[in-house]
Design a protein around this motif. Sequence first.
Motif, short mmCIF file in Angstrom:
data_model
loop_
_atom_site.label_atom_id
_atom_site.label_comp_id
_atom_site.label_asym_id
_atom_site.label_seq_id
_atom_site.Cartn_x
_atom_site.Cartn_y
_atom_site.Cartn_z
N ILE A 40 4.12 -2.32 2.41
CA ILE A 40 2.53 -2.20 2.87
C ILE A 40 1.83 -1.92 1.70
O ILE A 40 1.73 -1.13 0.98
CB ILE A 40 2.48 -0.71 3.89
N GLN A 41 0.96 -3.04 1.36
CA GLN A 41 0.14 -2.85 0.08
C GLN A 41 -0.81 -1.93 0.05
O GLN A 41 -0.96 -1.33 -0.84
CB GLN A 41 -0.44 -4.38 -0.14
N PHE A 42 -1.60 -1.44 1.14
CA PHE A 42 -2.44 -0.68 1.05
C PHE A 42 -1.79 0.62 0.71
O PHE A 42 -2.37 1.67 0.17
CB PHE A 42 -3.36 -0.43 2.34
N PHE A 43 -0.61 0.93 1.31
CA PHE A 43 -0.06 2.18 1.07
C PHE A 43 0.63 2.23 -0.50
O PHE A 43 0.21 3.36 -0.98
CB PHE A 43 1.05 2.28 2.07
N ILE A 81 5.95 4.59 6.50
CA ILE A 81 4.95 5.64 5.83
C ILE A 81 5.38 7.11 6.26
O ILE A 81 5.51 8.03 5.20
CB ILE A 81 3.49 5.51 6.16
N GLU A 82 5.65 7.52 7.23
CA GLU A 82 6.45 8.82 7.68
C GLU A 82 7.62 9.14 6.61
O GLU A 82 7.53 10.33 6.28
CB GLU A 82 6.65 8.90 9.20
N GLY A 86 -6.13 -2.68 5.59
CA GLY A 86 -4.84 -3.63 5.33
C GLY A 86 -4.14 -3.73 6.64
O GLY A 86 -4.30 -3.88 7.63
N THR A 87 -2.58 -3.52 6.37
CA THR A 87 -1.80 -3.28 7.36
C THR A 87 -1.21 -1.84 7.61
O THR A 87 -0.03 -1.48 8.25
CB THR A 87 -0.28 -4.16 7.12
N MET A 88 -1.76 -0.89 6.96
CA MET A 88 -1.82 0.44 6.92
C MET A 88 -2.72 1.23 8.16
O MET A 88 -4.00 0.99 7.99
CB MET A 88 -1.86 1.39 5.76
#
Length: 196
Positions: free
Chosen positions: A35-38, A69-70, A129-131
């Motif tokens: 996840i590039q934004f993350f 993410i979690e 993004g995708t986040m």
Amino acid sequence: MDRRIGSCTRTTKETDISLTINLDGQGKNRIDTGIQFFDHMLDGFARHGLFDLEIKVNGDIEVDSHHTIEDVGIVLGQAIAKALGEKAGIRRYGYFILPMDETLALCAVDLSGRPYLKYSADFTVPRMGTMDTEMVREFFYAVSYGAAMNLHVKIMEEGNNHHMAEAMFKAFGKALDMAVSMEPRIKEVWSTKGTL
């Protein structure tokens, strides 16, 4: 001083994560969550906290960003706790107010051994993004419980959603760096209980 490095892994049907953090690093990192934004947010956390951070994730991002993410938050919290060990001689508390253009973020940390998250941020877009933006809170919640830290993260001045998220991650890095730093006048655990 012993090297304060924590490594943790987590493998479930949803994610496969390996993570290493060096609390006494230089902000160098290799991050690939899918996840590039993350990744960009974690880079800001590591770089401004001066933590060397390596993260490799294979997650079910075709579903959405939630599980990855979690679970990264859980593993990062566990790795921080592992790197700190008994917490003898650390400052324990850390705080930072970070401006990013029109936005202002506050973060305060207590490495108390008691997990708690107080979070305040109102994003105006569903994702960056995708986040998913709702995952910013879930990440900090997972870190606070994985590390057993009291964590307050708050946007004091709103603005661009990217700026808000980035300011929060960078403020967290700066506050955590202060909390994990060594206090040469204190040799034991900084608590009236004698333990954290």
